[in-house]
Write a protein that holds these residues in place. Structure first.
Motif, PDB file in Angstrom:
ATOM      1  N   THR A 170      -0.038  -3.974  -5.693  1.00 38.71           N
ATOM      2  CA  THR A 170       0.272  -2.637  -5.200  1.00 38.71           C
ATOM      3  C   THR A 170      -0.886  -1.709  -5.534  1.00 38.71           C
ATOM      4  O   THR A 170      -1.288  -1.617  -6.695  1.00 38.71           O
ATOM      5  N   VAL A 171      -1.417  -1.066  -4.503  1.00 32.76           N
ATOM      6  CA  VAL A 171      -2.453  -0.056  -4.740  1.00 32.76           C
ATOM      7  C   VAL A 171      -2.125   1.193  -3.934  1.00 32.76           C
ATOM      8  O   VAL A 171      -1.276   1.168  -3.035  1.00 32.76           O
ATOM      9  N   TYR A 172      -2.814   2.277  -4.261  1.00 33.91           N
ATOM     10  CA  TYR A 172      -2.540   3.577  -3.664  1.00 33.91           C
ATOM     11  C   TYR A 172      -3.731   3.976  -2.806  1.00 33.91           C
ATOM     12  O   TYR A 172      -4.856   4.045  -3.303  1.00 33.91           O
ATOM     13  N   GLU A 224       2.735   0.740   3.564  1.00 26.82           N
ATOM     14  CA  GLU A 224       2.314  -0.344   4.459  1.00 26.82           C
ATOM     15  C   GLU A 224       2.411  -1.632   3.662  1.00 26.82           C
ATOM     16  O   GLU A 224       2.131  -1.659   2.460  1.00 26.82           O
ATOM     17  N   TYR A 272       0.859  -1.180   0.000  1.00 28.06           N
ATOM     18  CA  TYR A 272       0.000   0.000   0.000  1.00 28.06           C
ATOM     19  C   TYR A 272       0.893   1.226   0.000  1.00 28.06           C
ATOM     20  O   TYR A 272       1.631   1.451   0.964  1.00 28.06           O
TER      21      TYR A 272
END
Lengths: 134, 134, 134
Positions: free
Chosen positions: C114-116, C126, C84
């Motif tokens: 993977t994300v924002y 994180e 994150y």
């Protein structure tokens, strides 16, 4: 080939697409992302338990728990609980509600990840859980 | 010690870092977050299937499916599908595409969590999946 | 019924609520979302390793690794690492740090998503991880 079984408590609103509220395969029980919708009522759109974080969180926990139990499991078996909040400012209150709710948990607590995302309008919290059933 | 095996379909663009598109250990097959990139072409940067949610979602599903199949599995084995959208307004259309795509699924449907996050510019959807293979 | 065991390395700050930094049940070891907090110091609030993505990422990796090892496991067993980030612009640098960090990994690399998202003020990254231990 392990059996795969879906679990949808009778009280739950129907999922908005072709997915299962809970599914078990082998010894894993996965609960889909739950929000604070009240038990389904015939002919009524899904309705949040209330506008507050507390109301929605307690209803969300109840919804996850119902699925765990429908699958022959419980919070005690959960190894991961993913928490999606919409506002960083909600973190302290969320943790208070969490600690009250899980005060009597006997097994070691699950791991948890909390991140802040967008949710549909009016929803403040979403929770999913992974349990190892046997 | 269970074997750990990585799966990268020949058609896939290389991961942008040292991770695997799919990996199996024991009876679990985990598919990494996939986006709507077209099959890789030598010397060409990863290119989304198109600007629309439909184009990107169908390509994303195809990319996840290819990895599941490379790992000897399929959507039928998936217990959890995580969906990352960028816009709450996309939810109804995403569900339509999802329901068409999974119309012929024979096993009980996987659980699903959908949240709204940021993604790299031009990308509207990311999906990952966890399957129990045996 | 499989045993369920929680793991909290002595160096870790206490979780901010009743959850476990790491928990094992059956052959699964789940690591909770870790951030770049330095090892706990008596009477001191959790403190990030520094303001930069590099400092926080390396500390976050160290925190995940300590939990994996407390649980008798290691990065080699991880099948999924969830990342994150808070800013899409951090992706290239994050991948550089990742590739350096995992350069000597012997087993096939884990899958990754993977994300924002939003994180508490001052935190840039994180990471959580799921490992199959045997």
């Amino acid at each position: 080939m392990s059996d795969k079984t879906a679990y949808t408590p009778a009280t739950h609103t129907a999922p908005p697409a072709k997915f299962s509220h809970g599914v078990r395969k082998g010894n894993l029980l996965q609960v889909a992302g739950q929000v604070g919708f009240l038990p389904a009522e015939e002919g009524k759109a899904p309705t949040p338990a209330g506008p507050t974080l507390r109301e929605q969180t307690l209803q969300t926990f109840a919804n996850v728990k119902a699925i765990l139990e429908e699958g022959g499991s419980s919070w005690e078996d959960a190894i991961m609980i993913r928490v999606y909040l919409t506002d960083v400012a909600h973190f302290p209150e969320f943790n208070e509600i969490w600690n009250e709710y899980f005060a009597d948990l006997k097994a070691p607590a699950a791991a948890r990840t909390t991140v802040y995302v967008g949710l549909p309008p009016g929803l403040l919290v979403e929770v999913d859980a992974l349990a190892v059933v046997d």
